[in-house]
Design an enzyme around this catalytic site. Structure first.
Site, PDB file in Angstrom:
ATOM      1  N   GLU A 115       0.911  -1.251  -0.064  1.00 42.80           N
ATOM      2  CA  GLU A 115       0.081   0.011   0.105  1.00 42.80           C
ATOM      3  C   GLU A 115       0.656   1.101  -0.020  1.00 42.80           C
ATOM      4  OE1 GLU A 115      -3.989  -1.201   2.178  1.00 42.80           O
ATOM      5  OE2 GLU A 115      -2.233  -1.159   3.577  1.00 42.80           O
TER       6      GLU A 115
HETATM    7  C1  TNX Z   1      -4.998  -4.350   4.461  1.00 41.84           C
HETATM    8  S1  TNX Z   1      -3.028  -6.529   3.880  1.00 41.84           S
HETATM    9  C2  TNX Z   1      -3.583  -3.870   5.007  1.00 41.84           C
HETATM   10  C3  TNX Z   1      -3.714  -3.893   6.160  1.00 41.84           C
HETATM   11  C4  TNX Z   1      -5.117  -3.814   6.895  1.00 41.84           C
HETATM   12  C5  TNX Z   1      -6.004  -4.782   6.651  1.00 41.84           C
HETATM   13  C6  TNX Z   1      -7.234  -4.680   6.881  1.00 41.84           C
HETATM   14  C7  TNX Z   1      -2.149  -5.642   3.816  1.00 41.84           C
HETATM   15  C8  TNX Z   1      -0.997  -5.799   3.115  1.00 41.84           C
HETATM   16  N1  TNX Z   1      -2.473  -4.196   4.133  1.00 41.84           N
HETATM   17  O1  TNX Z   1      -2.887  -2.786   6.595  1.00 41.84           O
HETATM   18  O2  TNX Z   1      -4.577  -3.981   8.425  1.00 41.84           O
HETATM   19  O3  TNX Z   1      -5.897  -4.365   5.115  1.00 41.84           O
HETATM   20  O4  TNX Z   1      -8.223  -5.764   6.777  1.00 41.84           O
END
Ligand code: TNX
Length: 509
Positions: A324
């Site tokens: 992200e």
């Molecule tokens: C996505 S999965 C994220 C996390 C959050 C999660 C909540 C991922 C690599 N990143 O930072 O905690 O969704 O469901």
């Protein structure tokens, strides 16, 4: 029902390629009237049940290979729990034996209950799994006498990676809770505990060269969650505790994004124009990043941190995050971090987004968005850890609308049956499966138990048992029979209606 297992075993045996040989076949189909049930989760590759039973009481004679200390400890602990004493003069013998049967691989085992009990494997880890199967064949609590079904189990895992990812960064989980979770995972033959140790809301691992990471970064948490951090000694203890139970702890230092706790601790890691350098307790993601325009500062930080992390965790694979984040230098960061981990003698794991970088194909990628196009990475040969969110994000509800759960990936939540339904076989480079418990909305041990169980047992079966061997109906029956074991382990599981557990005291929502 028993017939379906025997038939499945036979089919698996006929189709066996690199799996266990068929020397014990053909499977013996036995009527319900003459054989005691053998409820195992995950369902083994091959299970024969024979008429009759072996009675155990009072004392047993133990014969254990010296090179299997972990399996010995596990067996002695189980025997003590049943109130069975070890006495070399006892007539019933339990034998733990290392063999060089190549078909068993690193983790496979055989378990034969006849006039005595024989457990065999190539490794201490394989024997540990055999002990867990034996535990599942016996009652959860002490009784005056025990009746063991006569069985011949031959078993190897379908996948080498059978994991749980725990987010201890948003909301901290104590060492005691992690120990319990390790014990429970071991019961279902899970073998990887991935700790998401750092994120925007908290930094949970002591790094001696950067004490403020835990002084400042360890003191924050997501709103309503718990703060804290693990000392290096505590983590070394956990590594050994897990190792003795057949589990590797895989640390994750999430970089170059999700780093607000690090930036608040050491402001120089941020770019000069970044204004907000305070600790963070919100839910938003994707706003913080190491200043990749200051490579001298950033890469020496990354190297120093990773050196201390690697000295604590012997895991061959080390997770460096990479999720992200939108940044021009993102792919460059991933390539440099992967090369750094390589140079240090380990292999990097990144979340799926890391596939955009030019790395060696040994780098593992963790697939998490169902729709992400991972095909090119698979073509390149990157091994995949499968965590597609609509099956394995167990911060999502056990049912639609469960309070304090996310539903961004799947509105209906991730019920047990959904998770069980996952088919890993189309992913040709998959090394296995990992369920993920994010903790933005999970702030207590009871809530964590509720999200983890029984879904983690389903994940264990999907990862261990060959696709042709398992089925939800059988899982429900076998898992239902293991409920007293979950109770004995003190698990505050979700009162799952599919398992007939709706009468359980509701876990924390
Ligand atoms: C996505 S999965 C994220 C996390 C959050 C999660 C909540 C991922 C690599 N990143 O930072 O905690 O969704 O469901």
């Amino acid at each position: 029902m028993k017939h379906s297992v025997a038939l499945g075993a036979l089919l698996a045996c006929l189709g066996a390629v690199a799996t266990i040989g068929c020397s014990q076949s053909p499977s013996v189909a036995v009527s319900e009237a003459t054989a005691l049930p053998a409820h195992l989760v995950p369902v083994p590759q091959s299970l024969e049940t024979h008429p009759g039973e072996l009675r155990l009481s009072g004392t047993v004679n133990l014969d254990v290979d010296a090179a299997a200390p972990h399996a010995r400890r596990a067996l002695e602990e189980a025997l003590a729990g049943w109130g069975i004493a070890v006495d070399q003069a006892a007539t019933t013998r339990i034998r733990l034996r290392l063999t060089d049967d190549a078909a068993l691989g690193e983790e496979g085992y055989r378990l034969v209950v006849a006039d005595d009990v024989q457990l065999s494997a190539r490794t201490d880890t394989g024997l540990l799994h055999a002990v867990q199967s034996l535990r599942q064949l016996l009652p959860a609590r002490a009784q005056p006498a025990y009746r063991l079904p006569r069985v011949a189990v031959a078993d190897v895992p379908a996948y080498r990676w059978r994991g749980l990812s725990l987010d201890v960064a948003r909301s901290f989980l104590s060492v005691g809770y992690l120990e319990k979770t390790i014990d429970r995972m071991a019961f279902f033959k899970l073998n990887r505990l991935h700790l998401h140790l750092t994120d925007d809301q908290g930094w949970r691992i002591e790094i001696k060269r950067y004490p403020r990471l835990t002084e400042i970064g360890g003191a924050s948490a997501v709103k309503g969650g718990r703060s804290g951090y693990y000392t290096q000694d505590e983590l070394r203890h956990l590594v050994a505790y897990a190792q003795a139970r057949g589990i590797t702890i895989v640390p994750e230092i999430d970089l170059p994004g999700h780093v607000q706790a690090a930036l608040a601790s050491y402001n120089e890691l941020a770019c000069d124009d970044v204004e907000n350098l305070s600790p963070y307790s919100g839910l938003e993601v994707g706003f913080s990043v190491l200043c990749l325009d200051k490579p001298d500062v950033v890469y020496s930080f990354v190297r120093n941190v990773l050196e201390e992390v690697l000295a604590i965790f012997p895991s061959k694979e080390i997770h460096v995050g990479g999720d992200e984040i939108q940044h021009l230098l993102y792919a460059d960061f991933v390539a440099r971090a992967a090369a750094m981990v390589d140079e240090m003698g380990r292999t990097a794991i990144f979340w799926e987004e890391g596939s955009v970088a030019d790395t060696r194909p040994n780098v593992l990628l963790q697939f998490w968005n169902d729709g992400y196009d991972i095909r090119a990475a698979v073509e390149k040969g990157h091994p995949l850890i499968l965590s597609p969110c609509s099956y394995f994000y167990i911060d999502h509800g056990n049912y639609a609308g469960q309070p304090e759960t996310y539903d961004w990936c799947r509105k209906e939540g991730v019920p047990l049956a959904r998770l069980y339904d996952f088919d890993p076989t189309p992913f040709k480079t998959a090394v296995g499966i990992e369920a993920a418990l994010w903790t933005e909305l999970v702030h207590t041990d009871a809530a964590a138990d509720n999200r983890l169980w029984p879904r983690l047992a389903a994940a264990a079966e999907v990862a261990w048992s060959p696709a042709g061997q398992r089925g939800y109906e059988g899982f429900v029956r076998r898992m239902g029979a293991l409920r007293p074991h979950l109770d004995a382990m003190g698990i505050r599981y979700h009162p799952e209606p599919d398992l007939g557990w709706a009468d359980a005291a509701p876990g924390a929502e």
